[in-house]
Design a protein around this motif. Structure first.
Motif, PDB file in Angstrom:
ATOM      1  N   ARG A 156      20.079  48.614  28.770  1.00 42.00           N
ATOM      2  CA  ARG A 156      18.809  48.703  29.495  1.00 42.00           C
ATOM      3  C   ARG A 156      18.933  48.099  30.894  1.00 42.00           C
ATOM      4  O   ARG A 156      18.452  48.671  31.879  1.00 42.00           O
ATOM      5  CB  ARG A 156      17.715  47.980  28.701  1.00 42.00           C
ATOM      6  CG  ARG A 156      16.318  48.221  29.200  1.00 42.00           C
ATOM      7  CD  ARG A 156      15.254  47.575  28.314  1.00 42.00           C
ATOM      8  NE  ARG A 156      15.447  47.838  26.895  1.00 42.00           N
ATOM      9  CZ  ARG A 156      15.743  46.906  25.983  1.00 42.00           C
ATOM     10  NH1 ARG A 156      15.865  45.643  26.338  1.00 42.00           N
ATOM     11  NH2 ARG A 156      15.888  47.219  24.721  1.00 42.00           N
TER      12      ARG A 156
ATOM     13  N   PRO B 117       8.115  56.640  32.573  1.00 42.00           N
ATOM     14  CA  PRO B 117       7.410  55.895  31.529  1.00 42.00           C
ATOM     15  C   PRO B 117       7.068  56.788  30.337  1.00 42.00           C
ATOM     16  O   PRO B 117       6.654  57.929  30.503  1.00 42.00           O
ATOM     17  CB  PRO B 117       6.137  55.404  32.229  1.00 42.00           C
ATOM     18  CG  PRO B 117       6.471  55.432  33.686  1.00 42.00           C
ATOM     19  CD  PRO B 117       7.449  56.549  33.866  1.00 42.00           C
ATOM     20  N   TYR B 118       7.298  56.271  29.151  1.00 48.25           N
ATOM     21  CA  TYR B 118       7.033  56.940  27.872  1.00 48.25           C
ATOM     22  C   TYR B 118       7.920  58.162  27.622  1.00 48.25           C
ATOM     23  O   TYR B 118       7.719  58.887  26.659  1.00 48.25           O
ATOM     24  CB  TYR B 118       5.559  57.349  27.757  1.00 48.25           C
ATOM     25  CG  TYR B 118       4.618  56.201  27.964  1.00 48.25           C
ATOM     26  CD1 TYR B 118       4.494  55.188  27.012  1.00 48.25           C
ATOM     27  CD2 TYR B 118       3.888  56.083  29.146  1.00 48.25           C
ATOM     28  CE1 TYR B 118       3.650  54.114  27.223  1.00 48.25           C
ATOM     29  CE2 TYR B 118       3.032  55.006  29.357  1.00 48.25           C
ATOM     30  CZ  TYR B 118       2.922  54.035  28.388  1.00 48.25           C
ATOM     31  OH  TYR B 118       2.093  52.971  28.592  1.00 48.25           O
ATOM     32  N   HIS B 119       8.884  58.424  28.483  1.00 46.73           N
ATOM     33  CA  HIS B 119       9.785  59.562  28.286  1.00 46.73           C
ATOM     34  C   HIS B 119      11.246  59.142  28.258  1.00 46.73           C
ATOM     35  O   HIS B 119      12.060  59.800  27.634  1.00 46.73           O
ATOM     36  CB  HIS B 119       9.579  60.620  29.376  1.00 46.73           C
ATOM     37  CG  HIS B 119       8.241  61.264  29.318  1.00 46.73           C
ATOM     38  ND1 HIS B 119       7.885  62.158  28.343  1.00 46.73           N
ATOM     39  CD2 HIS B 119       7.147  61.113  30.095  1.00 46.73           C
ATOM     40  CE1 HIS B 119       6.637  62.551  28.536  1.00 46.73           C
ATOM     41  NE2 HIS B 119       6.161  61.924  29.598  1.00 46.73           N
ATOM     42  N   GLY B 120      11.624  58.113  28.985  1.00 43.63           N
ATOM     43  CA  GLY B 120      12.995  57.636  28.989  1.00 43.63           C
ATOM     44  C   GLY B 120      13.657  57.743  30.343  1.00 43.63           C
ATOM     45  O   GLY B 120      13.003  57.864  31.371  1.00 43.63           O
TER      46      GLY B 120
END
Length: 90
Positions: free
Chosen positions: A54, A70-73
């Motif tokens: 990360r 965000p929220y997808h990768g």
């Protein structure tokens, strides 16, 4: 004296290993523009936790190699050499 020996034999941090691996994959076109960058797959491949993965992805995002949504990768972003190859083939 012992402390000096330990400091000179310093191994690279896991974040640095992950960063170098992902950057090399992008430059060697194993990860292409638009490809999803899976933290879980990279962690298994490099035999490390997702934390250094990360951190490496965040650093590569700051340098423009990866785009984080965000929220997808994370996805491989536009890379100059890849775009030139694509234009030459067309």
């Amino acid at each position: 004296m012992e402390w000096t020996i330990i400091m000179n034999n310093k191994r690279p941090r896991l974040e640095e290993v992950a960063y170098a691996h992902v950057l090399k994959s992008i430059k060697e076109n194993r990860l292409k523009m638009g490809d999803f960058v899976s933290q879980q797959d990279l962690a298994q491949e490099l035999n490390m936790s997702r934390t250094p993965i990360r951190a490496a992805i965040t650093k590569l995002s700051g340098e423009g190699y990866i785009r984080m949504l965000p929220y997808h990768g994370a996805f491989v972003a536009f890379y100059k050499e890849q775009s030139v190859e694509g234009r030459v083939r067309e």
